[in-house]
Design a protein around this motif. Structure first.
Motif, mmCIF file in Angstrom:
data_model
loop_
_atom_site.group_PDB
_atom_site.id
_atom_site.type_symbol
_atom_site.label_atom_id
_atom_site.label_comp_id
_atom_site.label_asym_id
_atom_site.label_seq_id
_atom_site.Cartn_x
_atom_site.Cartn_y
_atom_site.Cartn_z
ATOM 1 N N GLN A 186 -6.184 -0.435 0.687
ATOM 2 C CA GLN A 186 -5.320 0.232 1.661
ATOM 3 C C GLN A 186 -4.629 1.404 0.983
ATOM 4 O OE1 GLN A 186 -5.043 -0.121 5.101
ATOM 5 N NE2 GLN A 186 -3.352 -1.550 5.348
ATOM 6 N N SER A 206 1.691 -4.810 7.024
ATOM 7 C CA SER A 206 1.524 -4.101 5.752
ATOM 8 C C SER A 206 0.095 -4.178 5.232
ATOM 9 C CB SER A 206 2.488 -4.661 4.704
ATOM 10 O OG SER A 206 2.137 -5.995 4.365
ATOM 11 N N THR A 259 -6.081 -5.435 -0.267
ATOM 12 C CA THR A 259 -5.770 -6.262 0.895
ATOM 13 C C THR A 259 -6.378 -7.650 0.732
ATOM 14 O OG1 THR A 259 -7.738 -5.648 2.148
ATOM 15 C CG2 THR A 259 -5.843 -4.161 2.293
ATOM 16 N N LYS A 297 -1.843 5.037 7.127
ATOM 17 C CA LYS A 297 -2.604 4.059 6.344
ATOM 18 C C LYS A 297 -4.091 4.278 6.577
ATOM 19 C CE LYS A 297 -0.644 0.307 7.955
ATOM 20 N NZ LYS A 297 -0.296 -1.120 8.104
ATOM 21 N N ASN A 337 -7.819 2.557 5.412
ATOM 22 C CA ASN A 337 -8.457 1.398 4.808
ATOM 23 C C ASN A 337 -9.840 1.784 4.304
ATOM 24 O OD1 ASN A 337 -9.981 -1.363 4.861
ATOM 25 N ND2 ASN A 337 -7.803 -1.866 4.958
ATOM 26 N N ILE A 380 -1.880 4.559 1.284
ATOM 27 C CA ILE A 380 -0.773 5.175 2.004
ATOM 28 C C ILE A 380 -0.861 6.670 1.712
ATOM 29 C CG2 ILE A 380 1.714 5.239 2.372
ATOM 30 C CD1 ILE A 380 0.442 2.578 3.073
#
Length: 510
Positions: free
Chosen positions: A213, A296, A207, A228, A230, A215
């Motif tokens: 990040q 995103s 990021t 998501k 982080n 998925i």
């Protein structure tokens, strides 16, 4: 009975005309006469004698036979014969993986069928018969073929009107292709496997704040979802995920999972908006792209250019908002990337709406109205390499995609302007742009992690047995591929032809 899969290739047998003509065109060799002097001989034209008759008949037949066998090879021949009938009362088909779980789940039914005289077969392309004591010895991996395609294959190989009991899992990933209509006496039993929940890392990227990040996919019987997560650089002791470096590149892994580490994408997505003649359109598009960037969490470098020289090289996306075509000589600016162009041509008013490939949950009461568009060129519509991404209400293209080498070229037949359509006011506009950008990334296959199940009503197939007398009397046929036999015959004939031809040469010149 001889069968040909590609009988059209039989016309190549006409090639035997060539050796026949060569053998018919026989030129006699002149005779030499010994004389004492040539002083009294006058000049005369050279003469040769020709006669149309076949010479070396055996050699001719061998050469013709070679061409016939070669033509037969092209037709993919096979021999069809009646299969030997078994004394089995019926078939029991077991899925190969996990066979132990399938057998444990349906053990009483399977055992009773075996005692009743049913024969056990593997549920794969071979349908190999196995003995009861071999059931639990199979440790092969799961087959990847669709249940539907295997059942169509079974229909061709199984003796007609033979009862079949099929035991498989009910996971959706094995029900690929279209559901067929079958003439089988089929009794299908399914179960939900023990590993009915799966969690995996679908993707990972860096990021703008240098965090990672993830998925993360989660699949279970009721459906598949993505979330998501982080990970900060300080999250060293995360209980679920592990971040490390392999060969100088960061990777992320799910702890206590067989999934291999997933590479972290550290690249920056480079996007340029060229707004030479449409500053208002560019403002709407930039707002949508800023929403995509925020949602995103990807590293996105967005540039707005009013002059062509302001466009940097090696862009992932160029949105060319101009009535002039993008210069062909500057395709290298977006080589390997994506070029989004405004289409030009005949402008036309229209009372319709825009349909994208993703509905994004829109209901019929929330259309994206379309007021003006450009008529698509007939050659573009007929182009096989062109794909319609967004359509109008009449099925015409609003956005098309065409491959030009390794570059994706999108052509937009409208404008990002309220006087042309309602895209600038629609909440779906950023989602549609997000979908375009994500579709440009290489697709990631997660079918091995898919744990969704097929409902009982969804897997019901038509298994009616025909009442046609010819169907009742039809018998199981075995198909024997003749390809290898033809190759052997071709080699032997060629070898014999070479030996005979060499022998003839030695006789003529020896």
């Amino acid at each position: 009975m001889l069968q040909l899969l590609n009988p059209l290739w039989l016309w190549t047998i006409a090639g035997i005309i060539v050796p026949i003509v060569i053998h018919l065109w026989h030129i006699k060799t002149g005779k030499t006469l010994k004389i004492g002097s040539i002083a009294l001989l006058g000049e005369s034209a050279r003469q040769s004698s020709r006669s149309f008759r076949i010479t070396d008949l055996i050699l001719l037949l061998l050469r013709c036979l070679m061409l016939i066998i070669l033509a037969l090879l092209l037709t993919a021949p096979f021999w069809q014969k009646q299969a030997k009938l078994t004394k089995a009362k019926g078939w029991v088909l077991l899925e190969k993986q996990p066979v132990k779980e399938v057998y444990a789940r349906f053990k009483p039914q399977i055992d009773s069928l075996i005692k009743a005289g049913y024969e056990i077969h593997e549920f794969d392309a071979s349908f190999k018969a196995i003995k009861p004591e071999e059931i639990l010895k199979d440790s092969t991996k799961s087959q990847s073929r669709s249940y539907w395609s295997l059942l169509k294959l079974l229909e061709q190989q199984l003796p007609q009107k033979t009862p079949v009991y099929l035991f498989t899992s009910n996971q959706l990933r094995y029900f690929k292709d279209n559901r067929p209509e079958l003439a089988l006496d089929l009794h299908w039993k399914t179960h939900t496997p023990a590993d009915s929940v799966s969690t995996w890392i679908q993707g990972a990227y860096l990021t703008p704040t240098d965090s990672i990040q993830l998925i993360v996919g989660n699949s279970k019987a009721s459906g598949t979802s993505f979330s998501k997560i982080n990970l900060q650089s300080t999250d060293r002791g995360n209980p679920l995920f592990n971040v490390s470096v392999e060969e100088g590149k960061p990777v992320a892994a799910l702890k206590n999972s067989p999934q291999p580490p997933v590479p972290v994408d550290t690249s920056t997505l480079k996007i340029t908006i060229y707004q030479n003649q449409f500053p208002a359109d560019a403002a709407y598009l930039e707002a949508a792209l800023q929403a995509v960037k925020k949602f995103s969490g990807r590293k996105i470098k967005l540039i707005s250019a009013t002059n062509f020289n302001q466009i940097p090289a090696k862009q992932n996306w160029i949105f060319w908002l101009s009535n002039q075509n993008f210069p062909q000589k500057n395709q290298k600016l977006v080589a390997g990337g994506n070029l989004f162009e405004y289409e030009t041509g005949k402008q036309q008013a229209i009372n319709s709406w825009i349909n994208s490939s993703e509905s994004f949950g829109r209901s019929a009461s929330e259309p994206i109205n379309l007021y003006q568009h450009f008529l698509a060129d007939k050659r573009s519509i007929a182009d096989e390499n062109s794909e319609t991404v967004w359509k109008d209400g009449f099925g015409g293209p609003v956005l098309s995609l065409q491959q030009n080498g390794n570059t994706n070229i999108y052509r937009f037949y409208s404008r990002f302007n309220p006087s042309w359509n309602d895209l600038p006011w629609s909440s779906d506009f950023p989602k549609m742009i997000l979908n375009l950008i994500y579709e440009s990334f290489p697709p990631v296959d997660f079918s091995n992690n898919d744990r969704r199940i097929m409902g009982e009503d969804q897997k019901q197939i038509s298994t009616a047995i025909s009442s046609d007398p010819s169907y009742k009397n039809s018998k199981q046929m075995d198909m024997i591929d003749l390809k290898h036999a033809c190759w052997i015959a071709l080699f032997l004939v060629f070898l014999l032809e070479r030996i005979l031809s060499q022998t003839k040469k030695e006789e003529n010149y020896g």
